[in-house]
Write an enzyme that holds these catalytic residues in place. Structure first.
Site, PDB file in Angstrom:
ATOM      1  N   HIS A  15       0.842  -1.197   0.000  1.00  0.00           N
ATOM      2  CA  HIS A  15       0.000   0.000   0.000  1.00  0.00           C
ATOM      3  C   HIS A  15       0.876   1.246   0.000  1.00  0.00           C
ATOM      4  CE1 HIS A  15      -0.327   0.927   4.633  1.00  0.00           C
ATOM      5  NE2 HIS A  15       0.889   0.583   4.303  1.00  0.00           N
ATOM      6  N   CYS A  34       5.823   6.324   4.551  1.00  0.00           N
ATOM      7  CA  CYS A  34       4.673   5.568   4.033  1.00  0.00           C
ATOM      8  C   CYS A  34       4.051   6.236   2.812  1.00  0.00           C
ATOM      9  CB  CYS A  34       3.627   5.374   5.127  1.00  0.00           C
ATOM     10  SG  CYS A  34       4.251   4.400   6.502  1.00  0.00           S
ATOM     11  N   HIS A  40       4.984   0.169  -0.243  1.00  0.00           N
ATOM     12  CA  HIS A  40       5.738  -0.781   0.577  1.00  0.00           C
ATOM     13  C   HIS A  40       4.775  -1.875   1.025  1.00  0.00           C
ATOM     14  CE1 HIS A  40       3.956   2.090   3.391  1.00  0.00           C
ATOM     15  NE2 HIS A  40       3.862   1.061   4.226  1.00  0.00           N
ATOM     16  N   HIS A  42       3.417  -5.138   3.758  1.00  0.00           N
ATOM     17  CA  HIS A  42       3.302  -5.631   5.127  1.00  0.00           C
ATOM     18  C   HIS A  42       2.852  -7.089   5.098  1.00  0.00           C
ATOM     19  CE1 HIS A  42       3.673  -1.729   7.079  1.00  0.00           C
ATOM     20  NE2 HIS A  42       2.808  -1.237   6.217  1.00  0.00           N
ATOM     21  N   ASP A  80      -4.857 -10.711  -0.378  1.00  0.00           N
ATOM     22  CA  ASP A  80      -3.528 -11.316  -0.338  1.00  0.00           C
ATOM     23  C   ASP A  80      -2.767 -11.083  -1.649  1.00  0.00           C
ATOM     24  OD1 ASP A  80      -1.411 -12.752   0.844  1.00  0.00           O
ATOM     25  OD2 ASP A  80      -2.069 -14.619  -0.111  1.00  0.00           O
ATOM     26  N   HIS A  81      -1.546 -10.618  -1.511  1.00  0.00           N
ATOM     27  CA  HIS A  81      -0.677 -10.318  -2.652  1.00  0.00           C
ATOM     28  C   HIS A  81      -1.301  -9.308  -3.610  1.00  0.00           C
ATOM     29  CE1 HIS A  81       1.636 -13.593  -0.991  1.00  0.00           C
ATOM     30  NE2 HIS A  81       2.634 -13.239  -1.769  1.00  0.00           N
ATOM     31  N   GLU A 124       0.148  -4.873  11.982  1.00  0.00           N
ATOM     32  CA  GLU A 124       0.758  -4.386  10.745  1.00  0.00           C
ATOM     33  C   GLU A 124       2.260  -4.641  10.761  1.00  0.00           C
ATOM     34  OE1 GLU A 124       0.132  -0.102   8.868  1.00  0.00           O
ATOM     35  OE2 GLU A 124       1.638  -0.129  10.445  1.00  0.00           O
TER      36      GLU A 124
HETATM   37 NI    NI Z   1       2.448   0.659   5.661  1.00  0.00          NI
END
Ligand code: NI
Length: 144
Positions: A15, A34, A40, A42, A80-81, A124
Protein backbone atom coordinates in the site's frame (compact mmCIF):
# COMPACT_ATOMS: atom_id res chain seq x y z
CA UNK A 1 -23.32 -16.82 28.92
CA UNK A 2 -21.26 -15.46 26.07
CA UNK A 3 -18.07 -17.06 24.83
CA UNK A 4 -15.47 -15.56 22.51
CA UNK A 5 -13.58 -17.39 19.79
CA UNK A 6 -10.55 -15.79 18.13
CA UNK A 7 -8.48 -17.01 15.23
CA UNK A 8 -5.49 -15.56 13.42
CA UNK A 9 -4.98 -15.29 9.68
CA UNK A 10 -2.17 -13.77 7.65
CA UNK A 11 -1.89 -12.09 4.30
CA UNK A 12 0.68 -9.96 2.51
CA UNK A 13 -0.16 -6.78 0.69
CA UNK A 14 1.33 -3.50 -0.41
CA UNK A 15 0.00 0.00 0.00
CA UNK A 16 0.86 3.67 -0.08
CA UNK A 17 -0.51 6.28 2.28
CA UNK A 18 -1.44 9.32 0.23
CA UNK A 19 -4.22 11.91 0.16
CA UNK A 20 -4.82 13.27 -3.34
CA UNK A 21 -5.88 16.74 -2.26
CA UNK A 22 -2.92 17.17 0.10
CA UNK A 23 0.18 18.91 -1.22
CA UNK A 24 3.38 16.86 -1.49
CA UNK A 25 4.55 18.53 1.73
CA UNK A 26 1.30 17.78 3.56
CA UNK A 27 1.52 14.13 2.50
CA UNK A 28 5.13 13.95 3.62
CA UNK A 29 4.31 15.44 7.02
CA UNK A 30 1.26 13.20 7.51
CA UNK A 31 2.70 9.91 6.30
CA UNK A 32 6.49 10.17 6.14
CA UNK A 33 8.10 7.15 4.48
CA UNK A 34 4.67 5.57 4.03
CA UNK A 35 4.04 8.18 1.30
CA UNK A 36 6.90 6.81 -0.82
CA UNK A 37 5.53 6.73 -4.39
CA UNK A 38 6.63 3.13 -4.87
CA UNK A 39 4.66 1.89 -1.87
CA UNK A 40 5.74 -0.78 0.58
CA UNK A 41 4.47 -4.08 1.89
CA UNK A 42 3.30 -5.63 5.13
CA UNK A 43 2.69 -9.14 6.36
CA UNK A 44 -0.62 -8.43 8.03
CA UNK A 45 -1.82 -10.65 10.87
CA UNK A 46 -5.58 -10.46 11.22
CA UNK A 47 -7.21 -11.65 14.42
CA UNK A 48 -10.95 -12.18 14.12
CA UNK A 49 -13.08 -12.61 17.25
CA UNK A 50 -16.66 -13.87 17.20
CA UNK A 51 -18.90 -13.95 20.24
CA UNK A 52 -22.09 -15.67 21.23
CA UNK A 53 -23.73 -18.36 23.25
CA UNK A 54 -22.19 -21.81 23.18
CA UNK A 55 -24.28 -24.15 21.05
CA UNK A 56 -25.35 -26.89 23.47
CA UNK A 57 -25.15 -29.55 20.76
CA UNK A 58 -21.66 -28.77 19.47
CA UNK A 59 -20.16 -26.92 22.42
CA UNK A 60 -18.97 -24.23 20.05
CA UNK A 61 -19.64 -20.54 19.39
CA UNK A 62 -19.02 -21.01 15.68
CA UNK A 63 -17.61 -23.86 13.63
CA UNK A 64 -13.98 -23.08 12.79
CA UNK A 65 -14.48 -24.22 9.20
CA UNK A 66 -17.31 -21.70 8.81
CA UNK A 67 -15.08 -18.89 10.08
CA UNK A 68 -12.21 -20.01 7.86
CA UNK A 69 -14.43 -20.06 4.79
CA UNK A 70 -15.76 -16.58 5.52
CA UNK A 71 -12.30 -15.08 6.07
CA UNK A 72 -10.83 -16.77 3.01
CA UNK A 73 -13.66 -15.63 0.77
CA UNK A 74 -14.10 -12.08 2.05
CA UNK A 75 -10.59 -11.16 3.12
CA UNK A 76 -7.71 -13.37 2.03
CA UNK A 77 -8.87 -13.98 -1.55
CA UNK A 78 -9.49 -10.25 -1.87
CA UNK A 79 -6.34 -8.76 -0.34
CA UNK A 80 -3.53 -11.32 -0.34
CA UNK A 81 -0.68 -10.32 -2.65
CA UNK A 82 -2.57 -7.25 -3.83
CA UNK A 83 -2.03 -3.51 -3.67
CA UNK A 84 -4.63 -2.26 -1.18
CA UNK A 85 -4.79 1.11 -2.93
CA UNK A 86 -6.17 -0.61 -6.04
CA UNK A 87 -9.13 -2.06 -4.14
CA UNK A 88 -12.37 -0.06 -4.60
CA UNK A 89 -12.73 0.05 -0.81
CA UNK A 90 -9.75 2.38 -0.69
CA UNK A 91 -10.64 4.54 -3.67
CA UNK A 92 -11.90 7.27 -1.38
CA UNK A 93 -9.89 6.75 1.79
CA UNK A 94 -6.31 6.06 2.81
CA UNK A 95 -5.23 2.44 3.13
CA UNK A 96 -4.21 2.80 6.76
CA UNK A 97 -4.57 -0.21 8.97
CA UNK A 98 -7.27 1.63 10.94
CA UNK A 99 -9.34 1.81 7.75
CA UNK A 100 -8.39 -1.76 6.82
CA UNK A 101 -9.68 -3.01 10.19
CA UNK A 102 -12.94 -1.18 9.65
CA UNK A 103 -13.43 -2.50 6.11
CA UNK A 104 -12.60 -6.08 7.06
CA UNK A 105 -14.99 -5.82 9.99
CA UNK A 106 -17.86 -4.85 7.71
CA UNK A 107 -16.96 -7.41 5.03
CA UNK A 108 -17.03 -10.19 7.62
CA UNK A 109 -19.92 -8.99 9.78
CA UNK A 110 -22.40 -9.32 6.94
CA UNK A 111 -21.23 -12.83 6.02
CA UNK A 112 -21.09 -14.14 9.59
CA UNK A 113 -24.48 -12.77 10.62
CA UNK A 114 -26.33 -13.79 12.78
CA UNK A 115 -23.15 -14.74 14.66
CA UNK A 116 -21.74 -11.61 16.28
CA UNK A 117 -18.39 -10.38 15.03
CA UNK A 118 -16.86 -8.84 18.12
CA UNK A 119 -13.66 -7.39 16.72
CA UNK A 120 -11.06 -7.35 14.01
CA UNK A 121 -7.51 -6.76 15.18
CA UNK A 122 -4.66 -6.35 12.71
CA UNK A 123 -0.95 -6.44 13.40
CA UNK A 124 0.76 -4.39 10.74
CA UNK A 125 4.25 -4.74 12.16
CA UNK A 126 5.74 -6.24 15.28
CA UNK A 127 5.01 -3.00 17.14
CA UNK A 128 1.89 -1.61 15.45
CA UNK A 129 -1.54 -3.11 15.88
CA UNK A 130 -5.02 -1.77 15.40
CA UNK A 131 -8.47 -2.94 16.39
CA UNK A 132 -12.01 -2.21 15.32
CA UNK A 133 -14.67 -3.56 17.59
CA UNK A 134 -18.41 -3.75 17.88
CA UNK A 135 -18.37 -1.65 21.02
CA UNK A 136 -17.11 1.39 19.13
CA UNK A 137 -19.82 3.87 18.15
CA UNK A 138 -19.22 3.54 14.43
CA UNK A 139 -19.32 -0.24 14.54
CA UNK A 140 -22.42 -0.33 16.72
CA UNK A 141 -24.34 1.63 14.12
CA UNK A 142 -23.54 -1.00 11.48
CA UNK A 143 -23.76 -4.20 13.51
CA UNK A 144 -26.98 -4.85 15.29
NI1 NI B 1 2.45 0.66 5.66
Amino acid sequence: MIAHFSRRYTFSASHRLHVDHFSAEQNRVAFGKCNNPHGHGHNYVVQVTVSGPVDPATGMVLNMATLDAAVHTAVLDRFDHRNLNHDPLFAGQTSTTENLCCEIYHLLASILSPVTLRSVRIEETENNFFEYSRTSLAAASHAT
